[in-house]
Motif scaffolding. Sequence first.
Motif, PDB file in Angstrom:
ATOM      1  N   PHE A 181     -25.358  22.078 -24.563  1.00  0.00           N
ATOM      2  CA  PHE A 181     -25.872  21.196 -23.686  1.00  0.00           C
ATOM      3  C   PHE A 181     -27.090  21.997 -23.214  1.00  0.00           C
ATOM      4  O   PHE A 181     -27.321  22.834 -23.338  1.00  0.00           O
ATOM      5  CB  PHE A 181     -24.694  21.176 -22.682  1.00  0.00           C
ATOM      6  N   THR A 182     -27.669  20.995 -22.417  1.00  0.00           N
ATOM      7  CA  THR A 182     -28.753  21.706 -21.615  1.00  0.00           C
ATOM      8  C   THR A 182     -28.595  21.805 -20.059  1.00  0.00           C
ATOM      9  O   THR A 182     -27.902  21.274 -19.454  1.00  0.00           O
ATOM     10  CB  THR A 182     -30.048  20.854 -22.020  1.00  0.00           C
ATOM     11  N   LEU A 183     -29.457  22.761 -19.791  1.00  0.00           N
ATOM     12  CA  LEU A 183     -29.663  22.831 -18.205  1.00  0.00           C
ATOM     13  C   LEU A 183     -30.805  23.769 -18.009  1.00  0.00           C
ATOM     14  O   LEU A 183     -31.782  24.121 -18.782  1.00  0.00           O
ATOM     15  CB  LEU A 183     -28.405  23.906 -17.766  1.00  0.00           C
ATOM     16  N   PHE A 191     -16.048  28.475 -22.143  1.00  0.00           N
ATOM     17  CA  PHE A 191     -16.919  27.588 -21.585  1.00  0.00           C
ATOM     18  C   PHE A 191     -18.155  28.333 -21.251  1.00  0.00           C
ATOM     19  O   PHE A 191     -18.163  29.430 -20.879  1.00  0.00           O
ATOM     20  CB  PHE A 191     -16.445  26.989 -20.163  1.00  0.00           C
ATOM     21  N   GLY A 192     -19.192  27.334 -21.182  1.00  0.00           N
ATOM     22  CA  GLY A 192     -20.719  28.049 -20.960  1.00  0.00           C
ATOM     23  C   GLY A 192     -21.259  27.609 -19.479  1.00  0.00           C
ATOM     24  O   GLY A 192     -20.599  26.693 -18.894  1.00  0.00           O
ATOM     25  N   ALA A 193     -22.051  28.615 -19.197  1.00  0.00           N
ATOM     26  CA  ALA A 193     -22.748  28.041 -17.820  1.00  0.00           C
ATOM     27  C   ALA A 193     -21.806  28.203 -16.521  1.00  0.00           C
ATOM     28  O   ALA A 193     -22.203  27.066 -15.649  1.00  0.00           O
ATOM     29  CB  ALA A 193     -23.559  27.164 -17.944  1.00  0.00           C
ATOM     30  N   VAL A 224     -33.191  24.769 -20.780  1.00  0.00           N
ATOM     31  CA  VAL A 224     -32.720  25.706 -21.886  1.00  0.00           C
ATOM     32  C   VAL A 224     -31.380  25.117 -22.309  1.00  0.00           C
ATOM     33  O   VAL A 224     -30.856  24.130 -22.108  1.00  0.00           O
ATOM     34  CB  VAL A 224     -32.480  27.287 -21.418  1.00  0.00           C
ATOM     35  N   THR A 225     -30.951  25.711 -23.555  1.00  0.00           N
ATOM     36  CA  THR A 225     -29.629  25.205 -24.023  1.00  0.00           C
ATOM     37  C   THR A 225     -28.559  26.376 -23.942  1.00  0.00           C
ATOM     38  O   THR A 225     -28.812  27.423 -24.009  1.00  0.00           O
ATOM     39  CB  THR A 225     -29.991  24.968 -25.710  1.00  0.00           C
ATOM     40  N   SER A 226     -27.426  25.770 -23.676  1.00  0.00           N
ATOM     41  CA  SER A 226     -26.277  26.731 -23.801  1.00  0.00           C
ATOM     42  C   SER A 226     -25.146  26.132 -24.207  1.00  0.00           C
ATOM     43  O   SER A 226     -25.336  25.002 -24.993  1.00  0.00           O
ATOM     44  CB  SER A 226     -25.694  27.093 -22.189  1.00  0.00           C
ATOM     45  N   TYR A 227     -24.009  26.641 -24.507  1.00  0.00           N
ATOM     46  CA  TYR A 227     -22.935  26.455 -25.526  1.00  0.00           C
ATOM     47  C   TYR A 227     -21.390  26.547 -24.869  1.00  0.00           C
ATOM     48  O   TYR A 227     -21.128  27.393 -24.058  1.00  0.00           O
ATOM     49  CB  TYR A 227     -23.055  27.310 -26.621  1.00  0.00           C
ATOM     50  N   ASN A 228     -20.654  25.757 -25.324  1.00  0.00           N
ATOM     51  CA  ASN A 228     -19.280  25.706 -25.192  1.00  0.00           C
ATOM     52  C   ASN A 228     -18.591  25.956 -26.672  1.00  0.00           C
ATOM     53  O   ASN A 228     -18.925  25.309 -27.468  1.00  0.00           O
ATOM     54  CB  ASN A 228     -18.575  24.577 -24.729  1.00  0.00           C
TER      55      ASN A 228
END
Length: 491
Positions: free
Chosen positions: A97-99, A349-351, A282-286
């Motif tokens: 997912f992006t943030l 979970f990310g972020a 930016v991209t982050s991840y679960n």
Amino acid sequence: MKFGKVLALLLVASALTACDAREEKASTSYFSAEQMATAASLRDAALEDDGTWEILEELVSVAPKRLAGSPGDKVARDWATNKLESLGFDRVWVQEFTLRGWERSSASAAVLGDEGVDLDITSLGRSVSTPVGGVTAQVIHFPTFGDLEASAESAVSGKIVFISNRMVRKKDGSGYGPANVARSRGHEVVARKGGLALLIRSIGTDNHDAPHTGVMSFGASGVSQPEQDLAYEEAVSAPYGEKTVAAGAISNVDSDVLEALFESTEAVTVALEISNNDLGEVTSYNIIGEIAGSERPEEVVITGGHIDAWDTGVGAMDDGMGVAITMNAASMIGGLARRPARTIRYVAFGAEELGLLGARAYAEEYAEVDHVFGIESDFGIGKVWQLSPAVSADAVPVLAEIATLLEPMGIGWDPEAQGFPGPDLRPLVAGEGLAGAALNGDGTFYFDLHHTAEDTLDKIKASDLGYNTAAYAALLYLVAEYDGRFDADTY
Ligand SMILES: [Zn+2]
């Protein structure tokens, strides 16, 4: 463990009234003697097992810095993916997912004049930078966020604001919310009233030199995620001071010093310099792994923790501990000769720290999944001390029966308490009324270390991790075996 054996005997004795425990359950029993014995054996094995400690130790050494969108976030993603595969999870995948990314650079604050003193400070998460050369101005002191809100614009305009509210120490962590509003909402009020920057007393219960970071909120309280995202975009794109100001937390020790200065000095002037980077998208991840159910694989019991952590420490406690406890508990269940009826889905979970962003992305993408029950591990240090339900009234006795397996460990059961399944499950609770429970951690000393450089592995005991894993493993196994639903219609 002795009590395990005693308990098993008692359970066998109580099961004698039912000839075939699986087919003819006693009216007060939701689980067969065999199911209870399996859960007890998982519990006892986890109490003797160092697996959780090994997972945590590996995580914080391989990926000590894991703020969402940072290079370490990718290292953590790869570590978690490999770990789940090596632990034998049936299916392992990554949800991207992006943030809008944020990166800490530097922060300094000094009281000027005869009383000159350097203050230990760290930026609040998502804080913008001060203008080039920093901000030097008189400081106005407010004991609480409410006092800032009630103040006249003329009192704040052109000044640096200091909010000194101190978080109250409580076992359940309930002192956090009332103090934390200064951190989450203070910056917008300061900007609205023409103030130049925000300083807060660290939101923590300690008396040490390490300041506590944590995220700032953008947009009015209670607005939707897209509105919050938009408010953040607007705030960081606007000229300095229009919608937000640079904001930092001062250590509790130096906050005491600063507060005392307001008693003894006519005017307190601070030179403040904060520098951070807005990284854009930016991209982050679960990272997700499943132990497939043997009878009703489409019914999912969800567990996990958040893999991102503030960059001040290594996130051993918040939330490396939760990631490791639930990962090992699910893995131990996966190692049983017969898998439970339902699927156990583990999510790292990310972020989370930047606003439950991975959790929201998860709830959106997996809205169609039949999540039957959820429990995260993301609070407290040391041993879990209580189980509390977040299920419909009908299902409370089911958890009461599970609680009998935790009781010999010294874990209490409070059917009246409303359990909180965990921050990353909040979007699922809000969206689909996810049922679950809380295995309450001890928050008495948690906020001494929370979001500071002191959140390191040496604060954690391997035996406590085994203890907590035992509770999660027994609970997860039984809720994944239970025939009925837990729907939290009253939650
Ligand atoms: Zn956390």
